[in-house]
Design an enzyme around this catalytic site. Structure first.
Site, PDB file in Angstrom:
ATOM      1  CB  SER A  25      -1.455   2.908   3.279  1.00  0.00           C
ATOM      2  OG  SER A  25      -0.449   1.919   3.396  1.00  0.00           O
ATOM      3  N   GLY A  26      -0.723   2.793   6.585  1.00  0.00           N
ATOM      4  CA  GLY A  26      -0.953   2.039   7.832  1.00  0.00           C
ATOM      5  C   GLY A  26      -0.279   0.673   7.844  1.00  0.00           C
ATOM      6  CE  LYS A  27       3.646  -0.024   3.062  1.00  0.00           C
ATOM      7  NZ  LYS A  27       3.310   1.402   2.943  1.00  0.00           N
ATOM      8  CB  SER A  28       4.903   0.460   9.534  1.00  0.00           C
ATOM      9  OG  SER A  28       5.645   0.525   8.349  1.00  0.00           O
TER      10      SER A  28
ATOM     11  CB  SER B 224       5.550  -4.270  -2.848  1.00  0.00           C
ATOM     12  OG  SER B 224       4.621  -4.341  -1.802  1.00  0.00           O
TER      13      SER B 224
ATOM     14  N   GLY C  90       0.846  -1.195   0.000  1.00  0.00           N
ATOM     15  CA  GLY C  90       0.000   0.000   0.000  1.00  0.00           C
ATOM     16  C   GLY C  90       0.875   1.236   0.000  1.00  0.00           C
ATOM     17  CG  LEU C  91      -0.785   4.772  -1.794  1.00  0.00           C
ATOM     18  CD1 LEU C  91      -1.923   5.783  -1.778  1.00  0.00           C
ATOM     19  CD2 LEU C  91       0.183   5.068  -2.936  1.00  0.00           C
ATOM     20  CB  SER C  92       4.420   6.370   1.777  1.00  0.00           C
ATOM     21  OG  SER C  92       5.120   6.829   2.899  1.00  0.00           O
TER      22      SER C  92
HETATM   23  S1  ADX Z   1       9.197   0.131  -2.294  1.00  0.00           S
HETATM   24  O1  ADX Z   1       8.411   0.960  -3.235  1.00  0.00           O
HETATM   25  O2  ADX Z   1      10.526  -0.176  -2.820  1.00  0.00           O
HETATM   26  O3  ADX Z   1       8.459  -1.084  -1.879  1.00  0.00           O
HETATM   27  P1  ADX Z   1       9.739   0.593   0.470  1.00  0.00           P
HETATM   28  O4  ADX Z   1       8.520   0.053   1.143  1.00  0.00           O
HETATM   29  O5  ADX Z   1      10.968  -0.268   0.470  1.00  0.00           O
HETATM   30  O6  ADX Z   1       9.368   1.075  -1.009  1.00  0.00           O
HETATM   31  O7  ADX Z   1      10.157   1.985   1.181  1.00  0.00           O
HETATM   32  C1  ADX Z   1       9.173   2.960   1.366  1.00  0.00           C
HETATM   33  C2  ADX Z   1       9.606   4.005   2.399  1.00  0.00           C
HETATM   34  O8  ADX Z   1      10.711   4.750   1.896  1.00  0.00           O
HETATM   35  C3  ADX Z   1       8.497   5.008   2.632  1.00  0.00           C
HETATM   36  O9  ADX Z   1       7.739   4.661   3.776  1.00  0.00           O
HETATM   37  C4  ADX Z   1       9.214   6.315   2.831  1.00  0.00           C
HETATM   38  O10 ADX Z   1       9.474   6.515   4.196  1.00  0.00           O
HETATM   39  C5  ADX Z   1      10.542   6.148   2.160  1.00  0.00           C
HETATM   40  N1  ADX Z   1      10.688   6.839   0.860  1.00  0.00           N
HETATM   41  C6  ADX Z   1      11.720   7.658   0.533  1.00  0.00           C
HETATM   42  N2  ADX Z   1      11.629   8.057  -0.746  1.00  0.00           N
HETATM   43  C7  ADX Z   1      10.513   7.501  -1.255  1.00  0.00           C
HETATM   44  C8  ADX Z   1       9.884   7.545  -2.549  1.00  0.00           C
HETATM   45  N3  ADX Z   1      10.402   8.237  -3.566  1.00  0.00           N
HETATM   46  N4  ADX Z   1       8.720   6.844  -2.731  1.00  0.00           N
HETATM   47  C9  ADX Z   1       8.213   6.145  -1.717  1.00  0.00           C
HETATM   48  N5  ADX Z   1       8.749   6.055  -0.485  1.00  0.00           N
HETATM   49  C10 ADX Z   1       9.898   6.728  -0.236  1.00  0.00           C
END
Ligand code: ADX
Length: 215
Positions: A54-57, A124, A50-52
């Site tokens: 979104s509540g995943k962690s 992801s 899910g989005l940053s």
């Molecule tokens: S993923 O897209 O490769 O799966 P992942 O879950 O490992 O991302 O990392 C996401 C975390 O990295 C976010 O919670 C945020 O704190 C940080 N972050 C820093 N830059 C970005 C970006 N450009 N897009 C999304 N998350 C970012």
């Protein structure tokens, strides 16, 4: 003579060795089910996408605490933490994100093979990478949880101020703003944290695990 990491990485002989096709998987006397059996549990990978913000962690941590309280042996893998260690060489371009998830998928598989219940929380964002991880696991081991909280709410929460920075153009490839998020095609569970509390979300996942003989 000192051999630096760069020498090693660019040495054609070593590079060739690294790409060796002369590798054969060894059979093992104990299976993942045997290893998990000694703990009285079934190995699983609970994958939250899910989005940053979104509540995943938050859900992943609460779920781990709940399973731990039930006597289950768990391991939590979380985006920010893994990116500070194993994957600190990777950024957020599509190719790096796919490599990020590929490595985490392999690590999660090793942990599931050790008999653990793995909880993974990563944006992801691509369907293909989530399918890649699902296919890596033994059939039925992978439980995909789509934390479907809408972008507007994630952006309003913005706990790390990253959405604001992305809107100002200070962060490139920020998921939902200037990089895509592909919604899962057929997740086992969908949770929208605008309607569900963390406790509700954990119960829904635990119910699913119990119904499928996991927890
Ligand atoms: S993923 O897209 O490769 O799966 P992942 O879950 O490992 O991302 O990392 C996401 C975390 O990295 C976010 O919670 C945020 O704190 C940080 N972050 C820093 N830059 C970005 C970006 N450009 N897009 C999304 N998350 C970012």
């Amino acid at each position: 003579m000192n051999v630096s990491a760069i020498d090693v990485a660019s040495d054609p002989f070593i590079l060739n060795e690294r790409l060796s096709v002369e590798l054969h998987r060894h059979s093992e006397l104990l299976s993942r089910v045997d290893r998990a059996g000694i703990k009285g549990q079934k190995p699983r990978v609970i994958w939250l996408t899910g989005l940053s913000a979104s509540g995943k962690s938050t859900i992943a941590n609460a779920l781990e605490l709940r399973l731990h309280g039930m006597g289950r042996h768990t391991m939590l893998l979380d985006g920010d933490n893994v990116r500070l260690g194993l994957n600190k060489d990777l950024g957020f371009a599509a190719v790096d994100r796919v490599e990020n998830i590929r490595r985490i998928g392999e690590v999660a598989k090793l942990m599931a093979d050790a008999g653990l219940i793995v909880i993974a929380a990563f944006i992801s964002p691509y369907q293909a990478e989530r399918t890649m991880v699902r296919e890596l696991m033994s059939k039925g081991d992978f439980v995909e949880v789509f934390v479907s909280t809408p972008l507007e709410l994630c952006e309003a929460r913005d706990p790390k101020g990253l959405y604001k920075k992305a809107r100002r153009g200070e962060i490139l490839n920020f998921t939902g703003i200037n990089a895509p998020y592909e919604e899962p095609e057929s997740p086992e569970i969908i949770l929208d944290t605008s309607y569900k509390t963390v406790e509700d979300a954990v119960e829904i996942i635990i119910d699913f695990m119990c119904q499928h003989g996991v927890a």
